[in-house]
Design an enzyme around this catalytic site. Sequence first.
Site, PDB file in Angstrom:
ATOM      1  N   GLU A 136      -9.588   3.723   1.844  1.00  0.00           N
ATOM      2  CA  GLU A 136      -9.012   3.827   0.508  1.00  0.00           C
ATOM      3  C   GLU A 136      -7.969   2.755   0.225  1.00  0.00           C
ATOM      4  O   GLU A 136      -7.745   2.397  -0.935  1.00  0.00           O
ATOM      5  CB  GLU A 136      -8.404   5.221   0.307  1.00  0.00           C
ATOM      6  CG  GLU A 136      -6.961   5.398   0.807  1.00  0.00           C
ATOM      7  CD  GLU A 136      -6.793   5.237   2.305  1.00  0.00           C
ATOM      8  OE1 GLU A 136      -7.798   5.311   3.036  1.00  0.00           O
ATOM      9  OE2 GLU A 136      -5.651   5.026   2.762  1.00  0.00           O
ATOM     10  N   LYS A 193     -10.414  12.794   7.928  1.00  0.00           N
ATOM     11  CA  LYS A 193      -9.998  12.341   9.251  1.00  0.00           C
ATOM     12  C   LYS A 193      -9.990  13.501  10.232  1.00  0.00           C
ATOM     13  O   LYS A 193      -9.812  14.648   9.814  1.00  0.00           O
ATOM     14  CB  LYS A 193      -8.559  11.791   9.170  1.00  0.00           C
ATOM     15  CG  LYS A 193      -8.438  10.427   8.534  1.00  0.00           C
ATOM     16  CD  LYS A 193      -6.987   9.957   8.594  1.00  0.00           C
ATOM     17  CE  LYS A 193      -6.847   8.601   7.947  1.00  0.00           C
ATOM     18  NZ  LYS A 193      -7.584   7.535   8.644  1.00  0.00           N
ATOM     19  N   ARG A 211      -7.911  -0.432   0.735  1.00  0.00           N
ATOM     20  CA  ARG A 211      -8.468  -1.628   0.083  1.00  0.00           C
ATOM     21  C   ARG A 211      -8.823  -1.364  -1.377  1.00  0.00           C
ATOM     22  O   ARG A 211      -8.815  -2.269  -2.201  1.00  0.00           O
ATOM     23  CB  ARG A 211      -9.669  -2.141   0.900  1.00  0.00           C
ATOM     24  CG  ARG A 211     -10.795  -1.183   1.014  1.00  0.00           C
ATOM     25  CD  ARG A 211     -11.763  -1.503   2.166  1.00  0.00           C
ATOM     26  NE  ARG A 211     -11.258  -1.074   3.473  1.00  0.00           N
ATOM     27  CZ  ARG A 211     -11.909  -1.246   4.618  1.00  0.00           C
ATOM     28  NH1 ARG A 211     -13.070  -1.857   4.645  1.00  0.00           N
ATOM     29  NH2 ARG A 211     -11.381  -0.824   5.744  1.00  0.00           N
ATOM     30  N   ASP A 243     -12.327   7.156   3.340  1.00  0.00           N
ATOM     31  CA  ASP A 243     -11.154   6.884   4.184  1.00  0.00           C
ATOM     32  C   ASP A 243     -10.783   5.402   4.168  1.00  0.00           C
ATOM     33  O   ASP A 243      -9.718   5.024   4.651  1.00  0.00           O
ATOM     34  CB  ASP A 243     -11.427   7.363   5.612  1.00  0.00           C
ATOM     35  CG  ASP A 243     -10.156   7.501   6.436  1.00  0.00           C
ATOM     36  OD1 ASP A 243      -9.063   7.460   5.848  1.00  0.00           O
ATOM     37  OD2 ASP A 243     -10.272   7.662   7.671  1.00  0.00           O
ATOM     38  N   ASP A 264       1.381   6.150   5.664  1.00  0.00           N
ATOM     39  CA  ASP A 264       0.437   5.252   5.021  1.00  0.00           C
ATOM     40  C   ASP A 264       1.016   4.612   3.749  1.00  0.00           C
ATOM     41  O   ASP A 264       0.324   3.875   3.044  1.00  0.00           O
ATOM     42  CB  ASP A 264      -0.871   6.001   4.714  1.00  0.00           C
ATOM     43  CG  ASP A 264      -2.102   5.124   4.881  1.00  0.00           C
ATOM     44  OD1 ASP A 264      -1.985   4.055   5.510  1.00  0.00           O
ATOM     45  OD2 ASP A 264      -3.167   5.500   4.362  1.00  0.00           O
ATOM     46  N   LYS A 293       0.848  -1.202   0.000  1.00  0.00           N
ATOM     47  CA  LYS A 293       0.000   0.000   0.000  1.00  0.00           C
ATOM     48  C   LYS A 293       0.880   1.247   0.000  1.00  0.00           C
ATOM     49  O   LYS A 293       1.688   1.446   0.905  1.00  0.00           O
ATOM     50  CB  LYS A 293      -0.917   0.003   1.228  1.00  0.00           C
ATOM     51  CG  LYS A 293      -1.737   1.294   1.390  1.00  0.00           C
ATOM     52  CD  LYS A 293      -2.694   1.231   2.589  1.00  0.00           C
ATOM     53  CE  LYS A 293      -3.370   2.586   2.819  1.00  0.00           C
ATOM     54  NZ  LYS A 293      -4.248   2.576   4.017  1.00  0.00           N
ATOM     55  N   ASP A 345      -2.719  10.172   3.716  1.00  0.00           N
ATOM     56  CA  ASP A 345      -4.120   9.784   3.828  1.00  0.00           C
ATOM     57  C   ASP A 345      -4.877  10.791   4.686  1.00  0.00           C
ATOM     58  O   ASP A 345      -4.871  10.704   5.911  1.00  0.00           O
ATOM     59  CB  ASP A 345      -4.213   8.373   4.440  1.00  0.00           C
ATOM     60  CG  ASP A 345      -5.654   7.891   4.549  1.00  0.00           C
ATOM     61  OD1 ASP A 345      -6.551   8.534   3.953  1.00  0.00           O
ATOM     62  OD2 ASP A 345      -5.885   6.865   5.224  1.00  0.00           O
TER      63      ASP A 345
END
Length: 508
Positions: free
Chosen positions: A352, A280, A354, A350, A291, A268, A273
């Site tokens: 994201e 967030k 996946r 959020d 991230d 990833k 993020d």
Amino acid sequence: MEFAVKSGHPEKQRTACLALGVYESRRLTPDAERFDRACGGYLNNLLRRGDLEGKPGQSLLLFNLPGALTERVLLVGCGRERELDDRRFRQLAAHTAKALNDTGAMDAVVYLADLPVKGRDLDWKIRQIVEAVEESHYHFDQLKSKKDAPRRPLRKMTINVPGRRDLAIGEQAVREGSAIAGGVKLTKDLGNMPPNLCTPAWLAEQAQALAGEFPTLQATVLEEAEMEQLGMGALLAVSRGSAQPAKLIRVNYRQGSALQKPFVLVGKGVTFDTGGISLKPGEGMDEMKYDMCGAASVLGTLRACAELQLPLNVTGLIPAVENMPGGQATRPGDIVTSLSGQTVEILNTDAEGRLILCDALSYAERDEPAAVIDIATLTGACIIALGRHPHGLFSNHPPLAHALQIAAAASSDRVWELPLWDDYQEGLDSNFADMANIAGSRDGGAIMAACFLSRFAKKFHWAHLDIAGTAWKTGKAKGATGRPVPLLAQYLLDRAVEAGWDNGRAAH
Ligand code: BES
Ligand code: MN
Ligand code: ZN
């Protein structure tokens, strides 16, 4: 740091510093005892006077010992002999490294690999010493105008092994430890980079730079237009709100036979993020620069493979994006079509990770992989479930999960398996698309994310590592950990040995 392996008596060492162990309470280790006989019982006298108890974390630096060839002796506390376990030994190695750095000595011979550690062999101990020493010397000061590196750091450490027949094992352990530590360092450096500099394009450049450094690595980068053409609607949906274009980075390492299927590592790579439109909360949001640590660990692992010249085929796939709430950003409720053809209702922007991983997983099918392992800072829920010590492990293939557990135990880079039962799957049902990207409740969040990914991993053996709790440390010691490079490198080392690798012994 340069490492060497040697077998010899401590009193014979001509070196700037000799590191010797003291057990609690005030008892010299056998090597220290031997050294002490050569200098007339000086050390035992000192211990009797109570100058060093031998507790973990203690150390004492001595100069000009009578009859010694060494300039200095560093006594390090080892704690109680019976209690010397994995954790203690790593701490001991780290303490020794820190203390040696403060001495002003530029080379040292250490007598730690002979200490008995429950259930651990020489190979493990030497690798841990190398990894712990490199770890304790790590600092990220590229962006400080005044560097805080020590004035005269230790340059060379010689690790003593019990006998001459241990030298070959020792040297191989040093090679492996150094390669893993090199991968860990790269992973930390990438992770710690600020998100204004570490963008998807910059990550792609780093992959290319790595390939420039190692001729056995080839890097290629897919641009948004190509991803569009392939049909990576889920990945691209995440990137829409950002001014930074998405990149799909591929790094190939092909040192196995042409018949060998590749191991594919998918990392990833969300370079920041914000949560997107499902923004967030502000507190601690800076940590979302981490991230992309899954991506960083893929590059770190490939670096270790290249350095060790493992006879394997390994592919690194890195979907790199920035998750921002711009005017073009994906909205909650949007439905996108993934590369697999399955449609996804994005109920929370959020979730994201996946979305980019699912397209990268589908893309991995084209490699006809032996196994696919994805590595992702995927869910806060994984931290709630497991804390910050093990990676969360999920797999659709028990032998793969088992192999990762074996590698985790050998590398001391721990995992804990969580279930992927079908019972959970209906939580992802959507009224409007094939699935939603989040479940209706917050229950089992790490599992639900893994369930989502599992729908895109049906055609190969797959494991998922949720590294949300393990990729970086928060608080005062904030910084990337470089995990799970030790685990992944060990997993691949084990596969190489399985394929008949002689640990490079023939070559050295
Ligand atoms: N990158 C985060 C997960 C994360 C959060 C890792 C905090 C480490 C620390 C991920 O993209 C995310 O935001 N996940 C959401 C999922 C939720 C919306 C279902 C989460 O964990 O809150
Ligand atoms: Mn997120
Ligand atoms: Zn994320």
